[in-house]
Motif scaffolding. Structure first.
Motif, PDB file in Angstrom:
ATOM      1  N   LYS A   1       0.965  -1.198   0.095  1.00  0.00           N
ATOM      2  CA  LYS A   1      -0.005  -0.333  -0.001  1.00  0.00           C
ATOM      3  C   LYS A   1       0.789   1.284   0.077  1.00  0.00           C
ATOM      4  CE  LYS A   1      -4.085   2.067   1.885  1.00  0.00           C
ATOM      5  NZ  LYS A   1      -4.645   2.505   0.667  1.00  0.00           N
TER       6      LYS A   1
ATOM      7  N   THR B   1      -6.748  -1.117  -2.124  1.00  0.00           N
ATOM      8  CA  THR B   1      -7.395  -1.749  -1.074  1.00  0.00           C
ATOM      9  C   THR B   1      -7.514  -2.998  -0.953  1.00  0.00           C
ATOM     10  OG1 THR B   1      -9.470  -1.353   0.294  1.00  0.00           O
ATOM     11  CG2 THR B   1      -9.625  -1.352  -1.968  1.00  0.00           C
TER      12      THR B   1
ATOM     13  N   GLY C   1      -9.844  -7.063  -3.427  1.00  0.00           N
ATOM     14  CA  GLY C   1      -8.821  -6.095  -3.528  1.00  0.00           C
ATOM     15  C   GLY C   1      -8.662  -5.519  -4.807  1.00  0.00           C
TER      16      GLY C   1
END
Length: 89
Positions: free
Chosen positions: A33, A40, A52
């Motif tokens: 990330k 996400t 995701g």
């Protein structure tokens, strides 16, 4: 870079089976990330599916990131599909 949507399934008894790999999994995702590779990711409330969004240079790179995750390597995620996503807004 392109965006890819991951949808996949969890193994039965996921809460117990994921425990030895959870810290490594979450730490790895935090690094991805921070690098802008994962937008996400998370499970459905019933812990049967994972969703995701990855942002990578290619589908092959997105698949490599998924398949090198501890949850995939230890069969916590049991299957997945990947779709290139066009973000409208």
């Amino acid at each position: 870079m392109a965006k890819y949507v991951l949808t996949g399934t969890y193994c039965p008894d996921v809460l117990e089976k994921r425990a030895p790999y959870r810290e490594a999994h979450l730490g790895r995702l935090a690094g991805l990330k921070a690098a802008g590779k994962v937008i996400t990711i998370g499970p459905t409330r019933d812990l049967t599916r994972v969703f995701g969004v990855y942002e990578t240079d290619s589908e092959a790179e997105a698949r490599e990131l998924i398949e090198s995750d501890p949850y995939w390597q230890h069969q916590i995620w049991t299957s997945y599909e990947l779709f290139e996503w066009i973000q409208a807004f």
